[in-house]
Design a protein around this motif. Structure first.
Motif, PDB file in Angstrom:
ATOM      1  N   GLU A   1     -58.178   8.990 -15.498  1.00  0.00           N
ATOM      2  CA  GLU A   1     -59.000   9.399 -16.643  1.00  0.00           C
ATOM      3  C   GLU A   1     -60.153   8.427 -16.877  1.00  0.00           C
ATOM      4  OE1 GLU A   1     -55.480   8.572 -17.572  1.00  0.00           O
ATOM      5  OE2 GLU A   1     -55.038  10.449 -16.537  1.00  0.00           O
ATOM      6  N   ARG A   2     -59.959   7.175 -16.561  1.00  0.00           N
ATOM      7  CA  ARG A   2     -60.977   6.139 -16.758  1.00  0.00           C
ATOM      8  C   ARG A   2     -61.228   5.467 -15.420  1.00  0.00           C
ATOM      9  NH1 ARG A   2     -64.807   3.569 -19.071  1.00  0.00           N
ATOM     10  NH2 ARG A   2     -64.596   1.404 -19.664  1.00  0.00           N
ATOM     11  N   PRO A   3     -62.259   5.898 -14.675  1.00  0.00           N
ATOM     12  CA  PRO A   3     -62.519   5.302 -13.362  1.00  0.00           C
ATOM     13  C   PRO A   3     -63.051   3.874 -13.483  1.00  0.00           C
ATOM     14  CG  PRO A   3     -64.237   6.870 -13.923  1.00  0.00           C
ATOM     15  CD  PRO A   3     -63.209   6.953 -15.015  1.00  0.00           C
ATOM     16  N   TYR A   4     -62.856   3.112 -12.420  1.00  0.00           N
ATOM     17  CA  TYR A   4     -63.397   1.760 -12.354  1.00  0.00           C
ATOM     18  C   TYR A   4     -64.911   1.832 -12.185  1.00  0.00           C
ATOM     19  CZ  TYR A   4     -58.595   0.289 -11.674  1.00  0.00           C
ATOM     20  OH  TYR A   4     -57.263   0.066 -11.832  1.00  0.00           O
ATOM     21  N   VAL A   5     -65.620   0.929 -12.838  1.00  0.00           N
ATOM     22  CA  VAL A   5     -67.079   0.908 -12.830  1.00  0.00           C
ATOM     23  C   VAL A   5     -67.528  -0.540 -12.626  1.00  0.00           C
ATOM     24  CG1 VAL A   5     -69.133   1.251 -14.279  1.00  0.00           C
ATOM     25  CG2 VAL A   5     -67.261   2.887 -14.387  1.00  0.00           C
ATOM     26  N   VAL A   6     -68.651  -0.737 -11.945  1.00  0.00           N
ATOM     27  CA  VAL A   6     -69.289  -2.055 -11.890  1.00  0.00           C
ATOM     28  C   VAL A   6     -70.594  -1.948 -12.674  1.00  0.00           C
ATOM     29  CG1 VAL A   6     -70.430  -3.779 -10.443  1.00  0.00           C
ATOM     30  CG2 VAL A   6     -68.258  -2.785  -9.730  1.00  0.00           C
ATOM     31  N   HIS A   7     -70.730  -2.805 -13.663  1.00  0.00           N
ATOM     32  CA  HIS A   7     -71.923  -2.870 -14.510  1.00  0.00           C
ATOM     33  C   HIS A   7     -72.708  -4.099 -14.077  1.00  0.00           C
ATOM     34  CE1 HIS A   7     -74.056  -2.069 -18.321  1.00  0.00           C
ATOM     35  NE2 HIS A   7     -74.267  -3.374 -18.301  1.00  0.00           N
ATOM     36  N   THR A   8     -74.019  -3.963 -13.892  1.00  0.00           N
ATOM     37  CA  THR A   8     -74.862  -5.109 -13.541  1.00  0.00           C
ATOM     38  C   THR A   8     -75.890  -5.342 -14.639  1.00  0.00           C
ATOM     39  OG1 THR A   8     -76.415  -3.730 -12.291  1.00  0.00           O
ATOM     40  CG2 THR A   8     -74.601  -4.739 -11.057  1.00  0.00           C
ATOM     41  N   ASN A   9     -76.229  -6.605 -14.828  1.00  0.00           N
ATOM     42  CA  ASN A   9     -77.215  -7.004 -15.835  1.00  0.00           C
ATOM     43  C   ASN A   9     -78.241  -7.938 -15.217  1.00  0.00           C
ATOM     44  OD1 ASN A   9     -76.140  -5.881 -18.305  1.00  0.00           O
ATOM     45  ND2 ASN A   9     -74.512  -7.385 -18.147  1.00  0.00           N
ATOM     46  N   LEU A  10     -79.445  -7.849 -15.707  1.00  0.00           N
ATOM     47  CA  LEU A  10     -80.497  -8.808 -15.416  1.00  0.00           C
ATOM     48  C   LEU A  10     -81.144  -9.138 -16.753  1.00  0.00           C
ATOM     49  CD1 LEU A  10     -82.287 -10.427 -13.512  1.00  0.00           C
ATOM     50  CD2 LEU A  10     -83.672  -8.386 -13.206  1.00  0.00           C
ATOM     51  N   ILE A  11     -80.988 -10.371 -17.181  1.00  0.00           N
ATOM     52  CA  ILE A  11     -81.519 -10.823 -18.470  1.00  0.00           C
ATOM     53  C   ILE A  11     -82.455 -11.997 -18.209  1.00  0.00           C
ATOM     54  CG2 ILE A  11     -80.937 -11.810 -20.717  1.00  0.00           C
ATOM     55  CD1 ILE A  11     -78.173 -10.427 -20.392  1.00  0.00           C
ATOM     56  N   THR A  12     -83.670 -11.936 -18.749  1.00  0.00           N
ATOM     57  CA  THR A  12     -84.614 -13.045 -18.625  1.00  0.00           C
ATOM     58  C   THR A  12     -85.161 -13.384 -19.998  1.00  0.00           C
ATOM     59  OG1 THR A  12     -86.482 -11.587 -18.194  1.00  0.00           O
ATOM     60  CG2 THR A  12     -85.275 -12.398 -16.285  1.00  0.00           C
ATOM     61  N   ASN A  13     -85.260 -14.670 -20.263  1.00  0.00           N
ATOM     62  CA  ASN A  13     -85.760 -15.146 -21.558  1.00  0.00           C
ATOM     63  C   ASN A  13     -85.093 -14.411 -22.721  1.00  0.00           C
ATOM     64  OD1 ASN A  13     -87.610 -17.045 -20.498  1.00  0.00           O
ATOM     65  ND2 ASN A  13     -88.973 -15.348 -19.983  1.00  0.00           N
ATOM     66  N   SER A  14     -83.782 -14.234 -22.625  1.00  0.00           N
ATOM     67  CA  SER A  14     -82.963 -13.605 -23.667  1.00  0.00           C
ATOM     68  C   SER A  14     -83.211 -12.120 -23.848  1.00  0.00           C
ATOM     69  CB  SER A  14     -83.133 -14.317 -25.009  1.00  0.00           C
ATOM     70  OG  SER A  14     -82.812 -15.676 -24.895  1.00  0.00           O
ATOM     71  N   GLU A  15     -83.937 -11.474 -22.946  1.00  0.00           N
ATOM     72  CA  GLU A  15     -84.204 -10.034 -23.047  1.00  0.00           C
ATOM     73  C   GLU A  15     -83.580  -9.307 -21.868  1.00  0.00           C
ATOM     74  OE1 GLU A  15     -88.214  -8.712 -23.728  1.00  0.00           O
ATOM     75  OE2 GLU A  15     -88.731 -10.614 -24.691  1.00  0.00           O
ATOM     76  N   THR A  16     -82.848  -8.250 -22.153  1.00  0.00           N
ATOM     77  CA  THR A  16     -82.276  -7.438 -21.092  1.00  0.00           C
ATOM     78  C   THR A  16     -83.392  -6.698 -20.385  1.00  0.00           C
ATOM     79  OG1 THR A  16     -80.222  -7.192 -22.329  1.00  0.00           O
ATOM     80  CG2 THR A  16     -80.644  -5.602 -20.556  1.00  0.00           C
ATOM     81  N   ARG A  17     -83.490  -6.907 -19.093  1.00  0.00           N
ATOM     82  CA  ARG A  17     -84.546  -6.290 -18.288  1.00  0.00           C
ATOM     83  C   ARG A  17     -84.035  -5.077 -17.511  1.00  0.00           C
ATOM     84  NH1 ARG A  17     -89.428  -8.392 -19.942  1.00  0.00           N
ATOM     85  NH2 ARG A  17     -89.150 -10.615 -20.220  1.00  0.00           N
ATOM     86  N   ARG A  18     -82.765  -5.138 -17.140  1.00  0.00           N
ATOM     87  CA  ARG A  18     -82.235  -4.031 -16.347  1.00  0.00           C
ATOM     88  C   ARG A  18     -80.712  -4.043 -16.423  1.00  0.00           C
ATOM     89  NH1 ARG A  18     -84.601  -1.096 -11.420  1.00  0.00           N
ATOM     90  NH2 ARG A  18     -82.872   0.265 -10.978  1.00  0.00           N
TER      91      ARG A  18
END
Length: 165
Positions: free
Chosen positions: A120-137
């Motif tokens: 019911e709840r599949p495994y997921v990989v979440h990626t982040n790119l944060i620069t100067n305290s701002e989420t970019r992607r």
């Protein structure tokens, strides 16, 4: 276009938060002791170093909010890779994070394998790119493989020309 300060120095952090989980992070060079490269800033009672100091097992329980380790050195660039195996049991709500974090400002590059139960709840990989305290992607990937069956590599290539995850 993402602007990053390529002169930033990063530390490597591996963190597990929430519920109950066993994760093993194996080092590439089996001749190097875990203690030569990493320290335990929190959750030391829930960290077990195994296999002649080449692997570490992190365990959470109902009393622990997080457990993790971090590099003793800082890095300006490099190839950072970790082998992670998710637990077979239901790990919904568990966030496993392997990330680079700058010491000067909040610059962050990370992988967050998110727990699930495979049905019911599949495994997921979440990626982040944060620069100067701002989420970019931010991106999420539904895995095409079973992350509980074996160890899988999660890698970040970082240099002055590129950032590849």
């Amino acid at each position: 276009m993402v602007f990053m300060d390529w002169n930033s120095r990063f530390i490597i952090i591996f963190l597990v938060v929430n519920l109950s989980l066993d994760v093993v992070a194996a080092q590439q060079d089996e001749n190097v002791s875990f203690w030569q490269n990493y320290g335990l800033p929190w959750g030391t009672a829930h960290v077990q170093v195994l296999d002649q100091n080449t692997q570490v097992q992190l365990t959470l329980d109902q009393y622990t909010g997080s457990v993790g380790f971090k590099s003793l050195q800082t890095f300006g660039s490099g190839w950072f890779s970790m082998k992670i195996k998710m637990p077979h049991k239901d790990s919904t709500g568990v966030i496993t994070t392997f990330y680079l974090l700058s010491e000067e400002k909040w610059d962050e590059v990370d992988f967050e394998p998110l727990g699930g139960n495979g049905k019911e709840r599949p495994y997921v990989v979440h990626t982040n790119l944060i620069t100067n305290s701002e989420t970019r992607r931010e991106q999420q990937f539904h895995l095409w493989f079973d992350p509980t069956a074996d160890f899988h590599n999660y890698t970040i290539l970082w240099n002055s020309h590129q950032l590849v995850m």
